[in-house]
Design an enzyme around this catalytic site. Structure first.
Site, PDB file in Angstrom:
ATOM      1  N   HIS A 174       0.818  -1.222   0.000  1.00 43.30           N
ATOM      2  CA  HIS A 174       0.000   0.000   0.000  1.00 43.30           C
ATOM      3  C   HIS A 174       0.855   1.278   0.000  1.00 43.30           C
ATOM      4  O   HIS A 174       0.305   2.380  -0.061  1.00 43.30           O
ATOM      5  CB  HIS A 174      -0.931   0.037   1.209  1.00 43.30           C
ATOM      6  N   ASP A 210      -2.506 -10.531  -2.289  1.00 44.98           N
ATOM      7  CA  ASP A 210      -3.093 -10.005  -1.060  1.00 44.98           C
ATOM      8  C   ASP A 210      -4.594  -9.781  -1.301  1.00 44.98           C
ATOM      9  O   ASP A 210      -5.022  -9.485  -2.426  1.00 44.98           O
ATOM     10  CB  ASP A 210      -2.411  -8.689  -0.693  1.00 44.98           C
ATOM     11  N   HIS A 212      -6.291  -7.386  -0.567  1.00 49.56           N
ATOM     12  CA  HIS A 212      -6.579  -5.976  -0.865  1.00 49.56           C
ATOM     13  C   HIS A 212      -5.732  -5.508  -2.048  1.00 49.56           C
ATOM     14  O   HIS A 212      -4.620  -5.994  -2.248  1.00 49.56           O
ATOM     15  CB  HIS A 212      -6.283  -5.115   0.367  1.00 49.56           C
TER      16      HIS A 212
HETATM   17 ZN   LIG Z   1      -4.310  -7.127   2.691  1.00 54.46          ZN
END
Ligand SMILES: [Zn+2]
Length: 358
Positions: A174, A210, A212
């Protein structure tokens, strides 16, 4: 039965335990958080028990990190705790961790250029885009050690090792060129991909499993043709982090047009739909002619995980590993995965799949 990872190089540094975010501020409430040091010890135990060869990460200079991050971000991460402490925030005001409170969004700036904030507590929001990615006394040492682990693993693969695994904590996908968030600070997978490029790989594919979307990795390589990015994740359009990006129509720009692939999935998608997604990511890596793979290896799409609504099984992870391992040499970089009882077995299953495909 999760398969064998006997002899697999696992790159690790004990400094990764020094990051103790002590929770996260989520929707205005300080909560316990799930990105805890125990994640790393659980993984280490599981990998050792399964016969992996654990070795220390080698320290690297900042040049390899500067290949994907702005110097200002590195400087911020390396110094903010010291300045926070010197400013008396913990001792005088009870602010035991660095948390941003104001964010210089386009709306705040109103078209004016971003200027540095004079106050330490004003500065944080210029780099950190959420309130759940806290910094404490040992955070920088852990952040740097995680990047070193990714670089050491990339070095092994560049030198001829077929698979190496970096046990990175905190995770990284991220974090973008100049900002951090989502429990991530420096983008370990992107750093590994750039290192593989500089060691001679012509084309690198980052495969992100992942649960996300890896908004940071996508942003870093969005306009590049030499590193493609492909992610399968829970649909941000269904209300999931990172909310604003990770949609299917984000395909890359400029020279990177067509080198970015997002496969967003509906909450509740299990093995079959998720593995179809992983197959699509693998197909992109092949189409782009990748000669080295970085996998953002996370197991938070698992049924037992508290952080996502996908329902992937251990067998699903092993089969995903087989799909990815068939693509070429692999640097596996640890991202999310938060269910402590099942975390170790799921990562071992994925890595066993990657190794079995060779
Ligand atoms: Zn994640």
């Amino acid at each position: 039965m999760t398969g064998s990872v006997a002899g697999l190089p696992v790159i690790w540094h004990a400094d990764c335990l020094r990051h103790e975010p002590a929770g996260e501020v989520w929707l205005g409430v300080w909560e316990e958080g799930t990105e805890v040091p125990e994640r790393a010890t659980v993984l280490l135990d599981a990998l050792r028990s399964a016969g992996a060869a654990v070795t220390d990460a080698e320290p690297h200079g900042l040049d390899a990190i500067l290949a994907v991050h702005d110097g200002e971000l590195i400087e911020h991460l390396a110094t903010i705790w010291r300045r926070w402490e010197a400013g008396g925030y913990p001792a005088d005001y009870g602010r035991t961790r660095v948390v941003p409170y104001v964010f210089p969004t386009a709306g705040l700036l109103g078209g004016l250029p971003l200027r540095p904030a004079a106050a330490v507590h004003g500065e944080v929001g210029a780099f950190c885009y959420d309130t759940m990615t806290l910094i404490g006394p040992g955070s920088w040492e852990a952040i740097k050690a995680a990047a070193d682990a990714a670089l050491t693993a990339a070095g092994l693969v560049a030198a001829g090792q077929r698979v190496a695994y970096a046990l990175c904590r905190p995770p990284g996908h991220h974090a973008s060129r100049a900002s951090y968030g989502g429990s991530c600070y420096l983008n370990n997978a992107a750093i590994a991909a750039a290192a593989l490029r500089s060691c001679g790989a012509d084309r690198v594919a980052v495969i992100d499993i992942d649960a996300h979307h890896g908004n940071g990795t996508q942003a870093i390589f969005y306009d590049r043709a030499d590193v493609c990015y492909a992610s399968v994740h829970v649909d941000p359009g269904a209300g999931w982090f990172p909310h604003y990006v990770g949609h299917a129509d984000e395909r890359g720009s400029g020279e990177g047009e067509g080198a970015n692939l997002n496969v967003p999935l509906a909450p509740g998608t299990g093995d079959d739909g998720w593995l179809e997604g992983v197959s699509a990511l693998s197909a992109l890596a092949r189409r782009r002619g990748a000669d080295a793979i970085v996998v953002s290896l996370a197991v938070d799409a698992a049924a037992a995980d508290p952080e996502s609504p996908l329902q992937v099984s251990a067998d699903g992870y092993r089969r995903a590993g087989e799909l990815i391992g068939a693509l070429g040499p692999v640097v596996a970089v640890q991202e999310g995965g938060y269910d402590l009882p099942s975390l170790g077995g799921l990562v071992v299953a994925t890595l066993a799949g990657i190794l079995a495909a060779g």
